[in-house]
Design a protein around this motif. Structure first.
Motif, PDB file in Angstrom:
ATOM      1  N   VAL A  21     -20.848 -11.009   8.762  1.00 29.00           N
ATOM      2  CA  VAL A  21     -20.146  -9.857   9.347  1.00 29.00           C
ATOM      3  C   VAL A  21     -18.813  -9.636   8.637  1.00 29.00           C
ATOM      4  N   ASN A  22     -18.056 -10.716   8.421  1.00 30.47           N
ATOM      5  CA  ASN A  22     -16.758 -10.602   7.736  1.00 30.47           C
ATOM      6  C   ASN A  22     -16.927 -10.056   6.330  1.00 30.47           C
ATOM      7  N   HIS A  23     -17.938 -10.530   5.617  1.00 31.25           N
ATOM      8  CA  HIS A  23     -18.186 -10.073   4.245  1.00 31.25           C
ATOM      9  C   HIS A  23     -18.445  -8.562   4.215  1.00 31.25           C
ATOM     10  N   TYR A  24     -19.368  -8.096   5.050  1.00 29.44           N
ATOM     11  CA  TYR A  24     -19.713  -6.675   5.014  1.00 29.44           C
ATOM     12  C   TYR A  24     -18.597  -5.796   5.575  1.00 29.44           C
ATOM     13  N   SER A  25     -17.853  -6.300   6.530  1.00 32.13           N
ATOM     14  CA  SER A  25     -16.712  -5.545   7.042  1.00 32.13           C
ATOM     15  C   SER A  25     -15.653  -5.376   5.956  1.00 32.13           C
ATOM     16  N   LEU A  26     -15.374  -6.451   5.214  1.00 29.82           N
ATOM     17  CA  LEU A  26     -14.406  -6.364   4.117  1.00 29.82           C
ATOM     18  C   LEU A  26     -14.897  -5.410   3.038  1.00 29.82           C
ATOM     19  N   GLN A  27     -16.166  -5.502   2.662  1.00 30.23           N
ATOM     20  CA  GLN A  27     -16.719  -4.608   1.636  1.00 30.23           C
ATOM     21  C   GLN A  27     -16.572  -3.143   2.054  1.00 30.23           C
ATOM     22  N   ASN A  28     -16.823  -2.874   3.324  1.00 32.79           N
ATOM     23  CA  ASN A  28     -16.696  -1.508   3.837  1.00 32.79           C
ATOM     24  C   ASN A  28     -15.235  -1.051   3.821  1.00 32.79           C
ATOM     25  N   ASN A  29     -14.313  -1.934   4.212  1.00 33.93           N
ATOM     26  CA  ASN A  29     -12.899  -1.567   4.218  1.00 33.93           C
ATOM     27  C   ASN A  29     -12.338  -1.392   2.806  1.00 33.93           C
ATOM     28  N   LEU A  30     -12.842  -2.158   1.852  1.00 31.73           N
ATOM     29  CA  LEU A  30     -12.365  -2.023   0.476  1.00 31.73           C
ATOM     30  C   LEU A  30     -12.640  -0.635  -0.093  1.00 31.73           C
ATOM     31  N   LYS A  31     -13.624   0.059   0.425  1.00 30.09           N
ATOM     32  CA  LYS A  31     -13.934   1.416  -0.037  1.00 30.09           C
ATOM     33  C   LYS A  31     -12.796   2.392   0.264  1.00 30.09           C
ATOM     34  N   LEU A  32     -11.924   2.017   1.203  1.00 34.55           N
ATOM     35  CA  LEU A  32     -10.825   2.909   1.591  1.00 34.55           C
ATOM     36  C   LEU A  32      -9.540   2.686   0.782  1.00 34.55           C
ATOM     37  N   VAL A  33      -9.480   1.615   0.008  1.00 34.73           N
ATOM     38  CA  VAL A  33      -8.264   1.339  -0.766  1.00 34.73           C
ATOM     39  C   VAL A  33      -8.026   2.481  -1.752  1.00 34.73           C
ATOM     40  N   ASN A  34      -6.769   2.934  -1.811  1.00 33.00           N
ATOM     41  CA  ASN A  34      -6.297   4.063  -2.630  1.00 33.00           C
ATOM     42  C   ASN A  34      -6.739   5.414  -2.090  1.00 33.00           C
ATOM     43  N   LYS A  35      -7.297   5.446  -0.899  1.00 30.78           N
ATOM     44  CA  LYS A  35      -7.655   6.724  -0.256  1.00 30.78           C
ATOM     45  C   LYS A  35      -6.602   7.058   0.797  1.00 30.78           C
ATOM     46  N   THR A  36      -6.453   8.339   1.066  1.00 35.26           N
ATOM     47  CA  THR A  36      -5.542   8.787   2.111  1.00 35.26           C
ATOM     48  C   THR A  36      -6.365   9.117   3.353  1.00 35.26           C
ATOM     49  N   VAL A  37      -5.927   8.570   4.489  1.00 29.91           N
ATOM     50  CA  VAL A  37      -6.635   8.788   5.752  1.00 29.91           C
ATOM     51  C   VAL A  37      -5.665   9.276   6.812  1.00 29.91           C
ATOM     52  N   LYS A  38      -6.182   9.976   7.796  1.00 24.16           N
ATOM     53  CA  LYS A  38      -5.374  10.388   8.941  1.00 24.16           C
ATOM     54  C   LYS A  38      -5.336   9.234   9.924  1.00 24.16           C
ATOM     55  N   VAL A  39      -4.137   8.942  10.452  1.00 22.67           N
ATOM     56  CA  VAL A  39      -3.957   7.829  11.374  1.00 22.67           C
ATOM     57  C   VAL A  39      -3.194   8.309  12.605  1.00 22.67           C
ATOM     58  N   LEU A  40      -3.732   7.991  13.782  1.00 24.35           N
ATOM     59  CA  LEU A  40      -3.009   8.219  15.025  1.00 24.35           C
ATOM     60  C   LEU A  40      -2.136   7.002  15.273  1.00 24.35           C
ATOM     61  N   VAL A  41      -0.815   7.188  15.234  1.00 22.24           N
ATOM     62  CA  VAL A  41       0.128   6.082  15.385  1.00 22.24           C
ATOM     63  C   VAL A  41       0.215   5.720  16.860  1.00 22.24           C
ATOM     64  N   GLU A  42      -0.065   4.440  17.165  1.00 32.28           N
ATOM     65  CA  GLU A  42      -0.108   4.025  18.566  1.00 32.28           C
ATOM     66  C   GLU A  42       1.074   3.184  19.009  1.00 32.28           C
ATOM     67  N   GLY A  43       1.693   2.430  18.084  1.00 28.08           N
ATOM     68  CA  GLY A  43       2.809   1.603  18.523  1.00 28.08           C
ATOM     69  C   GLY A  43       3.235   0.619  17.468  1.00 28.08           C
ATOM     70  N   TYR A  44       3.920  -0.439  17.956  1.00 25.63           N
ATOM     71  CA  TYR A  44       4.444  -1.461  17.067  1.00 25.63           C
ATOM     72  C   TYR A  44       3.358  -2.476  16.726  1.00 25.63           C
ATOM     73  N   SER A  45       3.279  -2.817  15.462  1.00 27.91           N
ATOM     74  CA  SER A  45       2.321  -3.806  14.985  1.00 27.91           C
ATOM     75  C   SER A  45       2.800  -5.209  15.345  1.00 27.91           C
ATOM     76  N   SER A  46       1.886  -6.161  15.327  1.00 31.94           N
ATOM     77  CA  SER A  46       2.294  -7.554  15.501  1.00 31.94           C
ATOM     78  C   SER A  46       3.038  -8.051  14.262  1.00 31.94           C
ATOM     79  N   LYS A  47       2.898  -7.310  13.153  1.00 30.92           N
ATOM     80  CA  LYS A  47       3.670  -7.612  11.951  1.00 30.92           C
ATOM     81  C   LYS A  47       5.060  -7.008  12.134  1.00 30.92           C
ATOM     82  N   GLU A  48       6.065  -7.820  11.996  1.00 24.75           N
ATOM     83  CA  GLU A  48       7.428  -7.374  12.265  1.00 24.75           C
ATOM     84  C   GLU A  48       7.833  -6.201  11.378  1.00 24.75           C
ATOM     85  N   GLY A  49       8.420  -5.184  11.991  1.00 28.90           N
ATOM     86  CA  GLY A  49       8.927  -4.032  11.256  1.00 28.90           C
ATOM     87  C   GLY A  49       7.857  -3.017  10.902  1.00 28.90           C
ATOM     88  N   GLU A  50       6.654  -3.184  11.441  1.00 25.75           N
ATOM     89  CA  GLU A  50       5.569  -2.258  11.117  1.00 25.75           C
ATOM     90  C   GLU A  50       4.999  -1.608  12.367  1.00 25.75           C
TER      91      GLU A  50
END
Length: 109
Positions: A38-67
């Motif tokens: 599952v992790n392998h195929y999920s990563l392969q699918n997500n890699l297809k989006l690298v360098n693409k522009t997508v629309k994102v609905l901003v929901e809040g603060y990430s668990s990553k500080e400052g993001e």
């Protein structure tokens, strides 16, 4: 009234417990292998989006500080740096990195 009494052979009980433990280790092994696939195929699918522009609905603060974080139109989690005035808005984000279950991006202005 009758009382029903039964005895359990200790050796038989120990054999059943050991068999159950083996079953658990087999189940754990199968789950581990399934998660790897599952992790392998999920990563392969997500890699297809690298360098693409997508629309994102901003929901809040990430668990990553400052993001902040939000979700794409296909419900993929995206983390990116931005101001809290973006929360609740739909913005364009360029995907710069992919992981199995999330994406990292940069706001396109």
């Amino acid at each position: 009234d009758e009382i029903i009494r039964f005895e359990i052979d200790e050796h038989e009980l120990l054999e059943q417990i050991e068999a159950g433990n083996k079953d658990i280790s087999i189940k754990e092994d199968r789950l581990y292998r399934l998660n790897e696939v599952v992790n392998h195929y999920s990563l392969q699918n997500n890699l297809k989006l690298v360098n693409k522009t997508v629309k994102v609905l901003v929901e809040g603060y990430s668990s990553k500080e400052g993001e902040l974080f939000g979700y794409t139109e296909t419900n993929k989690l995206v983390n990116f740096k931005g101001n809290d005035d973006l929360i609740g808005k739909i913005i364009d984000v360029k995907i710069v990195d992919a992981k199995s279950f999330s994406l990292d991006g940069e706001i396109i202005e």
